[in-house]
Design a protein around this motif. Structure first.
Motif, PDB file in Angstrom:
ATOM      1  N   LEU A  65       0.801  -1.256   0.031  1.00 57.86           N
ATOM      2  CA  LEU A  65      -0.148   0.197   0.030  1.00 57.86           C
ATOM      3  C   LEU A  65       0.813   1.317  -0.121  1.00 57.86           C
ATOM      4  CD1 LEU A  65      -2.753   1.214   0.367  1.00 57.86           C
ATOM      5  CD2 LEU A  65      -2.385   1.176   2.806  1.00 57.86           C
ATOM      6  N   GLY A  66       0.504   2.258  -0.763  1.00 55.51           N
ATOM      7  CA  GLY A  66       1.517   3.253  -0.891  1.00 55.51           C
ATOM      8  C   GLY A  66       2.686   3.413  -1.680  1.00 55.51           C
ATOM      9  N   LEU A  67       2.912   1.855  -2.313  1.00 55.31           N
ATOM     10  CA  LEU A  67       4.089   1.920  -3.227  1.00 55.31           C
ATOM     11  C   LEU A  67       3.503   1.532  -4.622  1.00 55.31           C
ATOM     12  CD1 LEU A  67       6.423  -0.693  -0.988  1.00 55.31           C
ATOM     13  CD2 LEU A  67       6.337   1.883  -1.062  1.00 55.31           C
ATOM     14  N   VAL A  68       2.272   0.972  -4.720  1.00 50.00           N
ATOM     15  CA  VAL A  68       1.451   0.684  -6.033  1.00 50.00           C
ATOM     16  C   VAL A  68       0.337   1.234  -5.870  1.00 50.00           C
ATOM     17  CG1 VAL A  68       0.798  -1.119  -7.468  1.00 50.00           C
ATOM     18  CG2 VAL A  68       2.937  -1.653  -6.126  1.00 50.00           C
ATOM     19  N   GLU A  69      -0.237   2.030  -7.154  1.00 47.77           N
ATOM     20  CA  GLU A  69      -1.330   2.608  -7.100  1.00 47.77           C
ATOM     21  C   GLU A  69      -2.333   1.992  -8.206  1.00 47.77           C
ATOM     22  OE1 GLU A  69      -4.019   5.793  -5.839  1.00 47.77           O
ATOM     23  OE2 GLU A  69      -2.136   5.007  -5.078  1.00 47.77           O
ATOM     24  N   ILE A  70      -1.707   1.749  -9.403  1.00 50.86           N
ATOM     25  CA  ILE A  70      -2.330   1.242 -10.439  1.00 50.86           C
ATOM     26  C   ILE A  70      -1.325   0.167 -10.977  1.00 50.86           C
ATOM     27  CG2 ILE A  70      -3.692   1.238 -12.483  1.00 50.86           C
ATOM     28  CD1 ILE A  70      -4.083   4.198 -12.053  1.00 50.86           C
ATOM     29  N   GLY A  71      -1.437  -1.055 -11.083  1.00 52.66           N
ATOM     30  CA  GLY A  71      -0.567  -2.148 -11.194  1.00 52.66           C
ATOM     31  C   GLY A  71      -0.116  -2.202 -12.839  1.00 52.66           C
ATOM     32  N   ALA A  72      -1.109  -1.582 -13.736  1.00 56.60           N
ATOM     33  CA  ALA A  72      -0.947  -1.637 -14.988  1.00 56.60           C
ATOM     34  C   ALA A  72      -0.298  -0.255 -15.471  1.00 56.60           C
ATOM     35  CB  ALA A  72      -2.271  -1.918 -15.713  1.00 56.60           C
ATOM     36  N   VAL A  73       0.158   0.824 -14.601  1.00 58.43           N
ATOM     37  CA  VAL A  73       0.618   1.592 -14.960  1.00 58.43           C
ATOM     38  C   VAL A  73       1.871   1.978 -14.215  1.00 58.43           C
ATOM     39  CG1 VAL A  73       0.371   4.363 -15.001  1.00 58.43           C
ATOM     40  CG2 VAL A  73      -1.593   3.040 -15.164  1.00 58.43           C
ATOM     41  N   ARG A  74       2.948   1.824 -14.897  1.00 54.55           N
ATOM     42  CA  ARG A  74       4.498   1.750 -14.593  1.00 54.55           C
ATOM     43  C   ARG A  74       4.663   3.044 -13.667  1.00 54.55           C
ATOM     44  NH1 ARG A  74       7.704   0.972 -11.921  1.00 54.55           N
ATOM     45  NH2 ARG A  74       9.843   0.003 -12.073  1.00 54.55           N
ATOM     46  N   ALA A  75       4.413   4.098 -14.073  1.00 59.68           N
ATOM     47  CA  ALA A  75       4.622   5.278 -13.256  1.00 59.68           C
ATOM     48  C   ALA A  75       4.116   5.384 -12.015  1.00 59.68           C
ATOM     49  CB  ALA A  75       4.385   6.526 -14.179  1.00 59.68           C
ATOM     50  N   THR A  76       3.136   4.352 -11.685  1.00 57.11           N
ATOM     51  CA  THR A  76       2.604   4.340 -10.406  1.00 57.11           C
ATOM     52  C   THR A  76       3.063   3.239  -9.634  1.00 57.11           C
ATOM     53  OG1 THR A  76       0.573   3.000 -10.760  1.00 57.11           O
ATOM     54  CG2 THR A  76       0.578   5.474 -11.337  1.00 57.11           C
ATOM     55  N   VAL A  77       3.822   2.581 -10.136  1.00 56.98           N
ATOM     56  CA  VAL A  77       4.616   1.272  -9.442  1.00 56.98           C
ATOM     57  C   VAL A  77       5.993   1.508  -8.652  1.00 56.98           C
ATOM     58  CG1 VAL A  77       5.098  -1.301  -9.613  1.00 56.98           C
ATOM     59  CG2 VAL A  77       3.129  -0.285 -10.741  1.00 56.98           C
ATOM     60  N   ASP A  78       6.193   1.567  -7.454  1.00 63.99           N
ATOM     61  CA  ASP A  78       7.623   1.854  -7.030  1.00 63.99           C
ATOM     62  C   ASP A  78       7.798   0.885  -5.727  1.00 63.99           C
ATOM     63  OD1 ASP A  78       9.954   2.930  -6.674  1.00 63.99           O
ATOM     64  OD2 ASP A  78       9.362   4.753  -5.933  1.00 63.99           O
ATOM     65  N   ASN A  79       7.633  -0.284  -6.199  1.00 65.52           N
ATOM     66  CA  ASN A  79       7.603  -1.454  -4.929  1.00 65.52           C
ATOM     67  C   ASN A  79       8.756  -2.349  -5.267  1.00 65.52           C
ATOM     68  OD1 ASN A  79       6.819  -2.760  -7.153  1.00 65.52           O
ATOM     69  ND2 ASN A  79       5.489  -3.998  -6.095  1.00 65.52           N
ATOM     70  N   GLU A  80       9.670  -2.204  -6.188  1.00 65.94           N
ATOM     71  CA  GLU A  80      10.999  -3.123  -6.300  1.00 65.94           C
ATOM     72  C   GLU A  80      12.029  -2.530  -6.991  1.00 65.94           C
ATOM     73  OE1 GLU A  80      10.677  -6.489  -9.196  1.00 65.94           O
ATOM     74  OE2 GLU A  80       8.730  -6.096  -8.914  1.00 65.94           O
ATOM     75  N   GLU A  81      13.408  -2.955  -6.642  1.00 64.36           N
ATOM     76  CA  GLU A  81      14.457  -2.465  -7.287  1.00 64.36           C
ATOM     77  C   GLU A  81      15.065  -3.457  -8.422  1.00 64.36           C
ATOM     78  OE1 GLU A  81      15.650   0.549  -7.533  1.00 64.36           O
ATOM     79  OE2 GLU A  81      14.614   1.591  -6.072  1.00 64.36           O
ATOM     80  N   GLU A  82      15.916  -3.064  -9.163  1.00 61.78           N
ATOM     81  CA  GLU A  82      16.785  -4.115  -9.966  1.00 61.78           C
ATOM     82  C   GLU A  82      17.380  -4.991  -9.004  1.00 61.78           C
ATOM     83  OE1 GLU A  82      16.090  -4.645 -13.166  1.00 61.78           O
ATOM     84  OE2 GLU A  82      14.584  -3.093 -13.293  1.00 61.78           O
ATOM     85  N   GLY A  83      17.894  -6.241  -9.621  1.00 60.93           N
ATOM     86  CA  GLY A  83      18.743  -7.208  -8.905  1.00 60.93           C
ATOM     87  C   GLY A  83      17.980  -8.049  -7.756  1.00 60.93           C
ATOM     88  N   SER A  84      18.597  -8.934  -7.252  1.00 61.59           N
ATOM     89  CA  SER A  84      17.838  -9.919  -6.328  1.00 61.59           C
ATOM     90  C   SER A  84      18.455  -9.627  -4.897  1.00 61.59           C
ATOM     91  CB  SER A  84      18.552 -11.393  -6.766  1.00 61.59           C
ATOM     92  OG  SER A  84      18.056 -12.209  -6.006  1.00 61.59           O
ATOM     93  N   LEU A  85      19.594  -9.025  -4.678  1.00 59.23           N
ATOM     94  CA  LEU A  85      19.976  -8.673  -3.183  1.00 59.23           C
ATOM     95  C   LEU A  85      19.974  -7.334  -2.892  1.00 59.23           C
ATOM     96  CD1 LEU A  85      22.591 -11.502  -3.020  1.00 59.23           C
ATOM     97  CD2 LEU A  85      20.418 -11.796  -2.301  1.00 59.23           C
TER      98      LEU A  85
END
Length: 445
Positions: free
Chosen positions: A106-126
């Motif tokens: 919550l608060g990290l993803v607004e609309i899953g299909a709109v990339r500009a509103t998704v900020d819940n993960e970073e590149e890389g595995s660790l």
């Protein structure tokens, strides 16, 4: 000049579009956060659900300066000097501590299909150095809809990779992430790799389980990271800072918990043993669909379980169709500390957290035990039970009044809500649209 004339219409269009988007966003703003509490408030006459299993019929809850000052019977409150109090009559209604939602984006993803509103993960595995709190959006249109069901606090968790980063705990009525934060960087999260993965077979249109050939490699990466972190921890204070290794240090002194996301029994057992061998003091299992099969191991190591999504079908064909509903009570009966979450699917579904507790109540727990799994138990597991989770003197005045049973979607109707004593505006886009179109069609009549 000719080039400027040719570009001018396009530039004007962009400016106009930007203005319209800004205007639309301005009209769709979430309600303004409540003002700090200035007057003492007392809620009288309702059924008080403390959150620890206790219930006070015809009770009262008083709070001042954002802190609970009295919890007891209404008759006790009548002996107090209430001349300076705002009095809220709650006869026939229910008073609850604010529900706490763990494991959410919550608060990290607004609309899953709109990339500009998704900020819940970073590149890389660790990515142990990633902090979810700095991406938390207090202007999310989803937040007010959670408050309608009594969810007033949440643990904001990053996703992606084997170690997505660190979560934080927020209260759901704030101007910005700094104001929202209740506890910053409360836990590190680990997605334990599975020995098997699911794969869709297009020839038969079925899902089958296949061996994860990268499993040894993935586990070795985790071992290398934790061994490096232990070695880094042993270095002198003047060491060169390594942000990833530095972020893991509080796992070894108990200041930060390790939340291991795993579903199957083998994964859960291997992950818990791994964490303990690495010297991690506080471990929590998240997901835990088959935690009941390794309950003895979890109890031995004092590992609580956050059960994700009671409202789902069984994972295995041989399972009882009602197993997901019964799971919270099964784990509780095994002597484990249990909390409930709702992470699977769209994050907007997490607003149904109290109804998961209602289902668990119907399948063996009982209402007050189920209530503990979204209040007191969650607060204890997240390490915030000194300020939240129950209605007790000295804790934050984060509570709400419901017209009926808050665990039943038919009767849950939040009429008053307070976060740290502030009155929360129970309004959102849906209510504004209702009023807008009610006015339109009433005029047309």
């Amino acid at each position: 000049m000719k080039l400027w004339i040719q570009l001018q219409p396009k530039r004007s269009f962009i400016l106009a579009a930007t203005f319209l988007l800004t205007l639309a966003r301005a009209q769709a703003q979430v309600p303004t956060p409540g003002d700090p509490q200035e007057q003492a408030i007392i809620v009288l006459g309702g059924t008080v659900h403390i959150g620890n299993g206790e219930v006070i019929e015809n009770g009262a809850v008083a709070f001042e300066n954002g802190e609970i000052t009295m919890v007891g019977s209404a008759s006790e409150a009548q002996n107090m000097d209430l001349s300076g109090y705002e009095q809220i009559q709650a006869e026939g209604k229910h008073i609850y501590p604010g529900f706490i939602l763990p494991d959410t984006d919550l608060g990290l993803v607004e609309i899953g299909a709109v990339r500009a509103t998704v900020d819940n993960e970073e590149e890389g595995s660790l990515n142990p150095n990633v902090r979810s709190i700095i991406s938390y959006n207090t202007d999310s249109e989803l937040i007010p809809t959670f408050r309608f069901n009594g969810i007033l606090s949440a643990q904001i968790v990053p996703e992606g990779g084997m170690i997505p980063g660190t979560s934080s705990i927020v209260q759901l009525d704030a101007w910005n992430w700094e104001d929202a934060a209740v506890v910053m960087d409360d836990a590190m999260h680990m997605n334990w790799p599975g020995r098997f993965r699911t794969e869709f077979d297009y020839s038969t249109y079925t899902i089958k389980r296949v061996a994860n050939e990268r499993y040894p490699e993935q586990v070795q990466k985790l071992k290398d990271l934790f061994e490096d972190a232990v070695a880094y921890h042993a270095l002198e204070d003047n060491k060169t800072v390594n942000l990833k290794l530095d972020a893991l240090q509080n796992l070894f002194n108990g200041n930060k918990a390790l939340h291991i996301h795993a579903e199957e029994a083998g994964e859960i057992a291997e992950a818990v043993i791994f964490a303990k061998e690495q010297g991690v003091e506080r471990v929590v299992v998240v997901g835990g669909y088959e935690a009941y099969l390794v309950a003895d191991l979890l109890k031995e190591h004092n590992v609580p379980v956050i059960v994700d999504n009671v409202h789902r079908l069984p994972v295995r064909e041989e399972n009882d169709v009602n197993l997901p509903y019964k799971l919270p009570n099964m784990l509780k009966e095994a002597g484990l500390k249990v909390s409930l979450a709702y992470r699977i699917g769209m994050n907007s579904r997490s607003r149904n957290l109290p109804f998961l507790a209602g289902t668990a109540a119907a399948y063996g727990l009982g209402k007050e035990e189920a209530l503990k799994m979204i209040t007191a138990n969650t607060a204890e597991i997240l390490g915030i039970d000194d300020i939240l989770g129950t209605l007790e003197q000295g804790k934050h005045a984060t509570l709400f009044v419901s017209a009926g049973d808050a665990l039943d979607m038919r009767t849950n109707q939040v009429e008053h809500a307070f976060i740290q004593g502030r009155k929360v505006k129970l309004d959102a886009m849906q209510q504004r649209l209702f009023e807008k179109y009610k006015e339109k069609y009433s005029q047309s009549e």
